[in-house]
Design an enzyme around this catalytic site. Structure first.
Site, PDB file in Angstrom:
ATOM      1  N   HIS A   1     -17.577 -52.277  75.307  1.00  0.00           N
ATOM      2  CA  HIS A   1     -18.006 -52.343  73.907  1.00  0.00           C
ATOM      3  C   HIS A   1     -16.976 -51.657  73.012  1.00  0.00           C
ATOM      4  O   HIS A   1     -16.140 -50.905  73.482  1.00  0.00           O
ATOM      5  CB  HIS A   1     -19.367 -51.655  73.734  1.00  0.00           C
TER       6      HIS A   1
ATOM      7  N   HIS B   1     -11.587 -49.587  70.000  1.00  0.00           N
ATOM      8  CA  HIS B   1     -11.067 -49.751  71.358  1.00  0.00           C
ATOM      9  C   HIS B   1     -12.203 -50.094  72.312  1.00  0.00           C
ATOM     10  O   HIS B   1     -13.376 -49.935  71.982  1.00  0.00           O
ATOM     11  CB  HIS B   1     -10.396 -48.449  71.823  1.00  0.00           C
TER      12      HIS B   1
END
Length: 173
Positions: free
Chosen positions: A37, A118
């Site tokens: 995620h 990220h």
């Protein structure tokens, strides 16, 4: 009134999750706690009443935010702050804006570090392990694109894993 831990994240496509998981299985001890995620808002505590206000605010933010695209081209690291290696999401105004909106107003402030979009692929490694993993992976090039049309409010279960509380579709206005 009891509080729970919540967080807000974007789950990328299955293709990107599969690529991230191919590394996470080996290098991320929290691999089984949450799918790959992009964190929009770090863990925060809230009561049931507070979460009602937060979900209505998230609904408004989602409605005002159009779906958008992301790109991933390389791996990076948060070293020396933490021994985390990640798929670097290229700078993206929409992600930055979502992060800002989720750290003001009715939202509790929970952001420890500057926002860097990220997808974590390794964490909690020793200095040597991190050096090996990052050393071998930073030479890799990726050409991944994804279309993001939703984000999720998550809550943490007693075993430390995370599950979706509510999904918010983007761009309904």
């Amino acid at each position: 009134m009891s509080t729970l831990n919540y967080g807000i994240a974007v789950f990328p496509s299955k293709e990107i999750q599969d690529i991230a998981n191919s590394y996470r299985k080996r290098y991320d001890p929290r691999y089984n706690k949450i799918p790959p995620h992009i964190t929009l808002k770090e863990r925060f505590e809230a009561t049931p009443d507070e979460i009602k206000d937060i979900t209505s605010e998230l609904d408004r933010i989602a409605a005002e935010t159009n779906p958008f695209d992301i790109e991933i081209k390389k791996v990076s690291s948060f070293s020396p702050v933490t021994n985390t290696v990640y798929l670097k999401v290229e700078p993206n105004d929409t992600l930055t804006s979502l992060n800002q909106k989720m750290n003001e107003g009715k939202f509790p402030v929970s952001q420890q570090f500057a926002f860097v979009p990220h997808i974590t692929i390794s964490q909690d490694l020793s200095e040597d392990e991190h050096s090996d993993v990052y050393g071998s992976m930073r030479m890799l090039e990726f050409d991944l694109q994804d279309h993001i049309d939703r984000f999720q409010l998550l809550y943490q279960l007693e075993d430390g894993s995370w599950t979706v509380y509510e999904t918010f579709k983007l761009g309904r206005n």
